[in-house]
Design a protein around this motif. Structure first.
Motif, PDB file in Angstrom:
ATOM      1  N   GLN A 131       8.481  -7.309  41.646  1.00 17.48           N
ATOM      2  CA  GLN A 131       7.942  -7.383  40.291  1.00 17.48           C
ATOM      3  C   GLN A 131       8.981  -8.013  39.370  1.00 17.48           C
ATOM      4  N   PRO A 132       8.548  -8.736  38.345  1.00 20.71           N
ATOM      5  CA  PRO A 132       9.503  -9.318  37.405  1.00 20.71           C
ATOM      6  C   PRO A 132      10.481  -8.263  36.888  1.00 20.71           C
ATOM      7  N   GLY A 133      11.751  -8.631  36.864  1.00 13.52           N
ATOM      8  CA  GLY A 133      12.806  -7.730  36.422  1.00 13.52           C
ATOM      9  C   GLY A 133      13.516  -7.036  37.568  1.00 13.52           C
ATOM     10  N   ALA A 134      12.915  -7.019  38.751  1.00 10.45           N
ATOM     11  CA  ALA A 134      13.550  -6.372  39.900  1.00 10.45           C
ATOM     12  C   ALA A 134      14.784  -7.170  40.312  1.00 10.45           C
ATOM     13  N   HIS A 135      15.827  -6.461  40.691  1.00  9.89           N
ATOM     14  CA  HIS A 135      17.023  -7.130  41.206  1.00  9.89           C
ATOM     15  C   HIS A 135      16.746  -7.587  42.631  1.00  9.89           C
ATOM     16  N   ILE A 136      17.393  -8.638  43.057  1.00 10.24           N
ATOM     17  CA  ILE A 136      17.143  -9.209  44.377  1.00 10.24           C
ATOM     18  C   ILE A 136      17.347  -8.190  45.511  1.00 10.24           C
ATOM     19  N   THR A 137      18.171  -7.184  45.273  1.00  8.58           N
ATOM     20  CA  THR A 137      18.370  -6.164  46.307  1.00  8.58           C
ATOM     21  C   THR A 137      17.198  -5.181  46.393  1.00  8.58           C
ATOM     22  N   ASP A 138      16.381  -5.074  45.353  1.00  8.73           N
ATOM     23  CA  ASP A 138      15.258  -4.134  45.380  1.00  8.73           C
ATOM     24  C   ASP A 138      14.246  -4.474  46.475  1.00  8.73           C
ATOM     25  N   PRO A 139      13.795  -5.729  46.587  1.00  4.20           N
ATOM     26  CA  PRO A 139      12.891  -6.045  47.690  1.00  4.20           C
ATOM     27  C   PRO A 139      13.551  -5.885  49.069  1.00  4.20           C
ATOM     28  N   VAL A 140      14.830  -6.189  49.160  1.00  2.00           N
ATOM     29  CA  VAL A 140      15.521  -6.037  50.438  1.00  2.00           C
ATOM     30  C   VAL A 140      15.558  -4.561  50.831  1.00  2.00           C
ATOM     31  N   ARG A 141      15.860  -3.701  49.881  1.00  2.38           N
ATOM     32  CA  ARG A 141      15.845  -2.256  50.161  1.00  2.38           C
ATOM     33  C   ARG A 141      14.450  -1.801  50.584  1.00  2.38           C
ATOM     34  N   ALA A 142      13.422  -2.317  49.910  1.00  4.66           N
ATOM     35  CA  ALA A 142      12.053  -1.941  50.252  1.00  4.66           C
ATOM     36  C   ALA A 142      11.682  -2.412  51.657  1.00  4.66           C
ATOM     37  N   VAL A 143      12.154  -3.574  52.051  1.00  2.04           N
ATOM     38  CA  VAL A 143      11.906  -4.073  53.411  1.00  2.04           C
ATOM     39  C   VAL A 143      12.525  -3.128  54.429  1.00  2.04           C
ATOM     40  N   VAL A 144      13.754  -2.699  54.183  1.00  3.94           N
ATOM     41  CA  VAL A 144      14.423  -1.777  55.103  1.00  3.94           C
ATOM     42  C   VAL A 144      13.711  -0.431  55.105  1.00  3.94           C
ATOM     43  N   ARG A 145      13.420   0.085  53.926  1.00  7.16           N
ATOM     44  CA  ARG A 145      12.767   1.392  53.791  1.00  7.16           C
ATOM     45  C   ARG A 145      11.431   1.428  54.520  1.00  7.16           C
ATOM     46  N   ASN A 146      10.689   0.318  54.473  1.00  2.00           N
ATOM     47  CA  ASN A 146       9.351   0.264  55.058  1.00  2.00           C
ATOM     48  C   ASN A 146       9.317  -0.380  56.438  1.00  2.00           C
ATOM     49  N   ALA A 147      10.498  -0.643  56.998  1.00  2.00           N
ATOM     50  CA  ALA A 147      10.596  -1.259  58.336  1.00  2.00           C
ATOM     51  C   ALA A 147       9.733  -2.515  58.426  1.00  2.00           C
ATOM     52  N   GLU A 148       9.872  -3.365  57.430  1.00  3.41           N
ATOM     53  CA  GLU A 148       9.098  -4.608  57.369  1.00  3.41           C
ATOM     54  C   GLU A 148      10.034  -5.771  57.669  1.00  3.41           C
ATOM     55  N   GLY A 149       9.795  -6.458  58.735  1.00  6.03           N
ATOM     56  CA  GLY A 149      10.639  -7.588  59.081  1.00  6.03           C
ATOM     57  C   GLY A 149      11.348  -7.365  60.401  1.00  6.03           C
ATOM     58  N   PRO A 150      11.702  -8.460  61.043  1.00  6.17           N
ATOM     59  CA  PRO A 150      12.255  -8.377  62.398  1.00  6.17           C
ATOM     60  C   PRO A 150      13.738  -8.052  62.488  1.00  6.17           C
ATOM     61  N   ASP A 151      14.497  -8.250  61.435  1.00  5.56           N
ATOM     62  CA  ASP A 151      15.954  -8.146  61.556  1.00  5.56           C
ATOM     63  C   ASP A 151      16.513  -7.067  60.639  1.00  5.56           C
ATOM     64  N   GLN A 152      16.154  -5.831  60.885  1.00  4.67           N
ATOM     65  CA  GLN A 152      16.574  -4.713  60.051  1.00  4.67           C
ATOM     66  C   GLN A 152      18.089  -4.553  60.014  1.00  4.67           C
ATOM     67  N   ARG A 153      18.761  -4.706  61.133  1.00 11.11           N
ATOM     68  CA  ARG A 153      20.217  -4.510  61.175  1.00 11.11           C
ATOM     69  C   ARG A 153      20.936  -5.503  60.264  1.00 11.11           C
ATOM     70  N   ARG A 154      20.489  -6.735  60.265  1.00  6.79           N
ATOM     71  CA  ARG A 154      21.126  -7.744  59.421  1.00  6.79           C
ATOM     72  C   ARG A 154      20.937  -7.418  57.938  1.00  6.79           C
ATOM     73  N   LEU A 155      19.742  -6.981  57.573  1.00  2.00           N
ATOM     74  CA  LEU A 155      19.474  -6.620  56.183  1.00  2.00           C
ATOM     75  C   LEU A 155      20.278  -5.403  55.751  1.00  2.00           C
ATOM     76  N   CYS A 156      20.557  -4.518  56.693  1.00  2.00           N
ATOM     77  CA  CYS A 156      21.279  -3.289  56.358  1.00  2.00           C
ATOM     78  C   CYS A 156      22.676  -3.556  55.808  1.00  2.00           C
ATOM     79  N   ARG A 157      23.248  -4.682  56.127  1.00  3.60           N
ATOM     80  CA  ARG A 157      24.566  -5.013  55.568  1.00  3.60           C
ATOM     81  C   ARG A 157      24.521  -5.084  54.050  1.00  3.60           C
ATOM     82  N   PHE A 158      23.354  -5.403  53.501  1.00  2.79           N
ATOM     83  CA  PHE A 158      23.209  -5.560  52.060  1.00  2.79           C
ATOM     84  C   PHE A 158      22.798  -4.269  51.363  1.00  2.79           C
TER      85      PHE A 158
END
Length: 73
Positions: free
Chosen positions: A36-63
């Motif tokens: 959503q407008p105003g969200a920091h770029i890390t917010d969607p990345v956190r949501a991807v990890v939280r919801n197990a969305e995407g193939p490369d969870q370990r790589r995203l976890c570094r962020f």
């Protein structure tokens, strides 16, 4: 830009989402709520990890290490 067939997101220099179209949100259905407008770029990345969305969870976890305590071991 809303009528484009591809997803589009624009972030400002501080890393805040300025604009994204519905196609961008649809590409990530489990984490669309964080794109959503105003969200920091890390917010969607956190949501991807939280919801197990995407193939490369370990790589995203570094962020987003706090979100990864149980998901990326």
């Amino acid at each position: 830009m809303r009528e484009m067939s591809d997803g589009l997101a624009m972030f400002n220099p501080e890393g805040r989402l300025v604009f994204c179209n519905d196609q961008y949100r649809a590409a990530f259905p489990r984490s669309a709520y964080a794109r959503q407008p105003g969200a920091h770029i890390t917010d969607p990345v956190r949501a991807v990890v939280r919801n197990a969305e995407g193939p490369d969870q370990r790589r995203l976890c570094r962020f987003v290490k706090p979100e990864c305590n149980s998901r990326c071991k």
